[in-house]
Motif scaffolding. Structure first.
Motif, short mmCIF file in Angstrom:
data_model
loop_
_atom_site.label_atom_id
_atom_site.label_comp_id
_atom_site.label_asym_id
_atom_site.label_seq_id
_atom_site.Cartn_x
_atom_site.Cartn_y
_atom_site.Cartn_z
N ALA A 80 0.89 -1.24 0.06
CA ALA A 80 0.07 0.06 -0.02
C ALA A 80 0.73 1.36 -0.06
CB ALA A 80 -0.98 -0.01 1.24
N THR A 81 2.18 1.14 -0.03
CA THR A 81 3.23 2.15 0.03
C THR A 81 2.95 3.05 -1.31
OG1 THR A 81 4.83 1.01 1.42
CG2 THR A 81 5.58 2.80 0.36
N PRO A 82 2.89 4.44 -1.24
CA PRO A 82 2.75 5.14 -2.41
C PRO A 82 4.30 5.33 -3.01
CG PRO A 82 1.55 6.35 -0.71
CD PRO A 82 2.49 5.12 -0.03
N VAL A 83 4.43 5.17 -4.24
CA VAL A 83 5.83 5.27 -4.93
C VAL A 83 6.31 6.58 -5.16
CG1 VAL A 83 5.43 2.91 -5.71
CG2 VAL A 83 4.95 4.93 -7.32
N GLY A 84 5.38 7.83 -5.15
CA GLY A 84 5.78 9.19 -5.46
C GLY A 84 5.64 9.16 -6.92
N ASP A 85 5.75 10.26 -7.38
CA ASP A 85 5.72 10.74 -8.68
C ASP A 85 6.65 10.03 -9.75
OD1 ASP A 85 4.67 12.00 -11.22
OD2 ASP A 85 6.13 13.61 -10.76
N ARG A 86 6.33 9.21 -10.68
CA ARG A 86 7.20 8.53 -11.36
C ARG A 86 8.09 7.64 -10.56
NH1 ARG A 86 7.48 10.11 -16.64
NH2 ARG A 86 9.53 9.28 -16.92
N GLY A 87 7.54 7.20 -9.36
CA GLY A 87 8.55 6.18 -8.53
C GLY A 87 9.76 6.77 -7.90
N VAL A 88 9.63 8.10 -7.55
CA VAL A 88 10.56 8.78 -6.90
C VAL A 88 11.01 8.17 -5.64
CG1 VAL A 88 9.28 10.55 -5.72
CG2 VAL A 88 11.52 11.04 -6.55
N GLN A 89 10.06 7.79 -5.02
CA GLN A 89 10.78 7.06 -3.76
C GLN A 89 11.25 5.71 -3.67
OE1 GLN A 89 9.90 8.89 -0.98
NE2 GLN A 89 8.57 10.23 -1.97
N LEU A 90 11.60 5.10 -4.89
CA LEU A 90 12.20 3.96 -5.13
C LEU A 90 13.51 4.12 -5.78
CD1 LEU A 90 9.19 1.82 -6.23
CD2 LEU A 90 10.05 2.06 -3.80
N SER A 91 14.21 3.09 -5.79
CA SER A 91 15.66 3.16 -6.32
C SER A 91 15.23 2.61 -7.76
CB SER A 91 16.51 2.20 -5.90
OG SER A 91 16.12 0.76 -5.98
N GLY A 92 16.40 2.77 -8.85
CA GLY A 92 15.92 2.43 -10.08
C GLY A 92 15.79 1.01 -10.28
N GLY A 93 16.66 0.09 -9.51
CA GLY A 93 16.21 -1.52 -9.65
C GLY A 93 15.04 -1.59 -9.05
N GLN A 94 14.62 -1.08 -8.05
CA GLN A 94 13.15 -1.45 -7.46
C GLN A 94 12.10 -0.95 -8.43
OE1 GLN A 94 13.46 0.98 -4.02
NE2 GLN A 94 14.21 -0.94 -2.62
N ARG A 95 12.15 -0.04 -9.05
CA ARG A 95 11.12 0.73 -10.19
C ARG A 95 11.20 -0.59 -11.12
NH1 ARG A 95 13.60 5.82 -9.17
NH2 ARG A 95 14.65 5.66 -11.09
N GLN A 96 12.42 -0.84 -11.66
CA GLN A 96 12.41 -1.72 -12.78
C GLN A 96 11.85 -3.18 -12.40
OE1 GLN A 96 12.90 -0.87 -15.67
NE2 GLN A 96 14.45 -1.16 -16.66
N ARG A 97 11.94 -3.59 -11.42
CA ARG A 97 11.26 -4.95 -10.65
C ARG A 97 9.75 -4.70 -10.55
NH1 ARG A 97 15.04 -6.40 -5.99
NH2 ARG A 97 16.08 -4.33 -6.12
#
Length: 208
Positions: free
Chosen positions: A95-112
């Motif tokens: 349920a965690t929001p990822v932020g605009d374009r997934g800004v809260q996550l690392s590149g590898g996390q976004r890709q996965r």
């Protein structure tokens, strides 16, 4: 099964996001422009270099192509994509929001997460456009493992400069200045001692 005919057919013509200026693409013997766009896109999964995420929860991003998916289905897709562990460690988990374009996550996390999204939609055709090029070594290893699962038993078209992504491909097409200069398997192209083998040497490529 996709067939590309002609010299300059852009990868993104497959889901008909752009139109081909020359050449034709056939899927199961049908010209691409004779297939309804909505039907076509329902059978195509895309993972590219710019791992786009919506300003929504992790769950909603994974389930974007299948909004009625159960939590169990979403978690199975995330596990295959090697994403479940880090998602479980987030403050609110899925349920965690990822932020605009997934800004809260690392590149590898976004890709996965993008890979989990593609796994959940279970496409017949998979397009990978530089899917690991922006990742560090550890993230690339995890993403590559996830991609190996995703590519199994489906038609996959891959564009890559990191040649670890394409080593196991049935057919590798080598382009130089927009022209096809060689094609074959990883082993046959190495034996030719041409551009492909030089690129392998430059990258100090190590087989799995």
């Amino acid at each position: 099964m996709g067939l590309l005919e002609g010299e300059k057919v852009h990868l993104w013509t497959y889901p008909r996001f752009i139109s081909a200026k020359s050449g034709k693409i056939y899927i199961d013997g049908l010209p691409l422009d004779k297939i309804q766009a909505a039907s076509l896109r329902a059978h195509i999964g895309i993972v590219n270099q710019d791992s786009f995420l919506f300003h929504a929860s992790v769950r909603d991003n994974i389930a974007f192509g299948k909004p009625d998916a159960s939590q169990e289905e979403i978690e199975v897709a995330a596990k295959i994509a090697h994403a479940h562990l880090f998602i479980s460690q987030l403050v609110d988990g899925y349920a965690t929001p990822v932020g605009d374009r997934g800004v809260q996550l690392s590149g590898g996390q976004r890709q996965r997460i993008c890979i989990a999204r593609a796994i959940l939609s279970n496409p017949s055709i998979l397009l990978l456009d530089e899917a690991t090029s922006a990742l560090d070594t550890e993230s690339e290893r995890l993403v590559q493992n996830a991609l190996d699962h995703l590519m199994h038993n489906r038609t996959t078209l891959v564009i890559a400069h990191r040649l670890s992504t394409i080593q196991r491909a049935d057919l590798i097409v080598v382009l130089d200045q927009g022209r096809i200069v060689a094609q074959g398997t990883h082993e046959s192209l190495l034996a030719e001692d041409g551009l492909y083998s030089r690129l392998i040497e430059m990258q100090q490529f190590t087989p799995y």
